[in-house]
Design an enzyme around this catalytic site. Sequence first.
Site, short mmCIF file in Angstrom:
data_model
loop_
_atom_site.label_atom_id
_atom_site.label_comp_id
_atom_site.label_asym_id
_atom_site.label_seq_id
_atom_site.Cartn_x
_atom_site.Cartn_y
_atom_site.Cartn_z
N TYR A 133 55.62 60.91 38.30
CA TYR A 133 54.47 61.36 39.10
C TYR A 133 54.81 62.24 40.29
CZ TYR A 133 55.84 57.11 41.66
OH TYR A 133 56.54 56.14 42.31
N LYS B 255 48.10 53.62 40.88
CA LYS B 255 49.32 53.25 41.60
C LYS B 255 50.00 52.14 40.82
CE LYS B 255 51.01 52.25 46.24
NZ LYS B 255 51.86 51.11 45.99
N CYS C 39 64.39 31.35 76.96
CA CYS C 39 63.86 30.81 75.70
C CYS C 39 64.84 31.10 74.56
CB CYS C 39 62.50 31.41 75.38
SG CYS C 39 61.87 30.81 73.80
S1 IVH Z 1 53.54 59.16 45.08
C1 IVH Z 1 55.34 60.96 48.83
N1 IVH Z 1 52.28 58.19 43.01
O1 IVH Z 1 53.93 53.63 45.63
C2 IVH Z 1 54.63 60.04 47.93
N2 IVH Z 1 53.63 56.72 44.29
O2 IVH Z 1 53.56 53.32 48.58
C3 IVH Z 1 55.47 59.52 46.85
N3 IVH Z 1 53.72 54.43 43.42
O3 IVH Z 1 57.22 54.15 46.68
C4 IVH Z 1 54.83 58.48 46.06
N4 IVH Z 1 52.41 54.77 41.68
O4 IVH Z 1 56.87 53.41 44.29
C5 IVH Z 1 53.09 57.93 44.04
N5 IVH Z 1 51.15 57.49 41.12
C6 IVH Z 1 51.96 57.22 42.13
C7 IVH Z 1 52.49 55.94 42.34
C8 IVH Z 1 53.33 55.72 43.45
C9 IVH Z 1 53.15 53.89 42.34
C10 IVH Z 1 54.57 53.71 44.39
C11 IVH Z 1 55.90 54.35 44.67
C12 IVH Z 1 55.98 54.54 46.15
C13 IVH Z 1 54.90 53.65 46.64
C14 IVH Z 1 54.32 54.24 47.90
#
Ligand code: IVH
Length: 699
Positions: free
Chosen positions: A244, A134, A450
């Site tokens: 991704y 991630k 309040c």
């Molecule tokens: S998939 C429907 N894959 O994480 C799912 N997200 O908490 C779409 N992110 O807004 C996201 N690395 O900015 C996906 N390998 C990865 C990712 C990733 C970073 C971020 C992305 C998203 C957030 C979700």
Amino acid sequence: MSAEQGSTSPIVPEMPETRAEAEHQHGEIADRIRGFNQAYYINDEPLVPDAEYDALFNRLIELEARYPTLKKNSPTQEVGAAPADGFAKIKHARPMLSLANAFSRDDVVDFLARIRRFLNLTAHSPVEVVGEPKIDGLSLSLRYENRQLVTAATRGDGTEGEDVTANVAHIKDIPNILPEDAPEDVVEIRGEVYMARSDFHKLNETQAETGGKPFANPRNAAAGSLRQLDPTISAKRPLRFFAYSFGELSESLAQTHWEFIARIKNWGFITNPFTRLLHDADDIMAFYAEIGNQRPTLDYDIDGIVYKVNDFELQLRLGFVSRSPRWAIAHKFPAEKARTRVKAIDIQVGRTGALTPVARLEPVTVGGVVVSNATLHNRDEIERLGVRVNDLVVIQRAGDVIPQVVEVILDERPDDTLPYAFPDTCPKCGSHAMREEGEAITRCSGGLICPAQAVERLKHFVSRNAFDIDGMGAKNIEAFFELGWIKSPADIFRIEETHGETLRKLEGWGDKSAEKLFASINQRRNVPLDRFIYALGIRQIGQATAKLLARHYGSLTEWRMAMNNAGTPDSDALRDLINIDQIGPGVAHDLIEFMAEEHNRDVLDDLETVLTVEDVEAPQVSDSPVSGKTVVFTGKLELFSRNEAKVKAESLGAKVAGSISAKTDYLVAGPGAGSKLKKAEELGVTVLDEQGWLDLIAE
Ligand code: IVH
């Protein structure tokens, strides 16, 4: 902070006459503004009132208008001070979602079990997932038409983002043209824009040499660089991109995520080299540990691992729960920790009267961000931690969550500390503060009297996911409340009429800024029903629940009537409310209680005189054979789980109920159906078996 207000305020020095004086004044104000920016955006602690900031900022703009070379390295050109309305907006063809989090092996096992349950698979059927790091950056959606990059948009609120097309043109990881084997019509590729750690350090060195503001961490640097209003500055910043995921596609690209990744890699996108196919919880945990070990050596920040169900057909069946997919989860790495000292413990009063203790800390850097406040949650938490003013504590910060105090270092406790005495009265209005049985939260009993609750409710009302009134931020709400101009939400929409003239003359304001505020208020006189319900700030009614209610009831009138009627025990309205998927008796209780208060009904009546609440458009599935029908599922279902059946039925425009009544159109009965089947037969309701239902919706 906007740069609209007049600059005749006494805090702004006289307009200089010579260029040398102008340069000098510009330098001094620029330094002060940078200090304010640091405090506001990074430490979360504004040092000056908005009006003063704005007046100084405006002077910079005036000086630069006269001597344009002063713009070089000026805070007026940096993000954190960018005018709010600088970018055009782009509506996403498919929403950009977020991910649910997992923190432990148990959470991962639960995730897999939920998937199997939803798909009605046995406990040991294989579910293949793809694991990928991630990336801690910003998500970006790239739209290609005729294989040509046409737009690039940030996530924004998930529905609408900012148009940063000009700013990504120079990112070399992003192809401008797709090869011949890509679909011709529409291809949207999504991924993460980030800055490599090595590039971030270099950038900060350059910033220091040229007098620019250093960035707190690579993520902020990436955000600041991407969101430059001047694309030539963006072009000089070393941004990168990992692909991704996808948005709208005019034709399917693959049958699995794994194949999708391989395909776009062939097109020239950069995909993460640590992407792996995983088969079970053991596989997943081993991968998580492996990447966790690699983490410090990577040249980019990651904050966890994302697991995605590999098979696209299963992804489609699994669908979404409010803002996140059922088929993916983010497995977070442990939070980063640091030690610091507690300077004070303050009590904040929220819009529902909750008293939340906050530790004021000696500022400390945790995970690249300076932290000076941490939540202590509630009275029990203070007791559990045994925290006192002047204690040395361990704090932790994970992702975007509020920093928390996790431990007190008792060995380091100074001699003269005293146990913290949680107040029995509200620090804002003096009313008795109480705890309901079984509740962790102590609440101010002051209700309407309040001022803290009233002000917090108003802030919530105008906040981004509610009415989203530009220029009517927390600061202005506080000021107008103090002045007695705004007491209840509808007053906001009357402010031009009631205090317009005075506002134009108020210090820090002027005709132009007042007009701008009135214009943004007027823009919000039409509001979608879900935003309206959310804005009311009813306990437990967040965005997702507000959406459910809006979709179910369709109009403000219907909703109000239903909430009134649901107050009668054993009424159809109450049953109907509790039958809505994801609404339980607790939520129903809070809704009914809200509507039972005369004062709240008055607020609603009043609001209806100043604005129009839009009805929810009927879902665009009116041609489905079950649209508008009411369906009940009963018995043991074998071809799908009850939840999947329910979600599918609702997506086709049907209402799913929990009990049979004269209004029921279909009962779908699996083996072992009992009293519901009997009742349906008595009432002459059409009864189907699972296959019969599948045939019906396939029509
Ligand atoms: S998939 C429907 N894959 O994480 C799912 N997200 O908490 C779409 N992110 O807004 C996201 N690395 O900015 C996906 N390998 C990865 C990712 C990733 C970073 C971020 C992305 C998203 C957030 C979700």
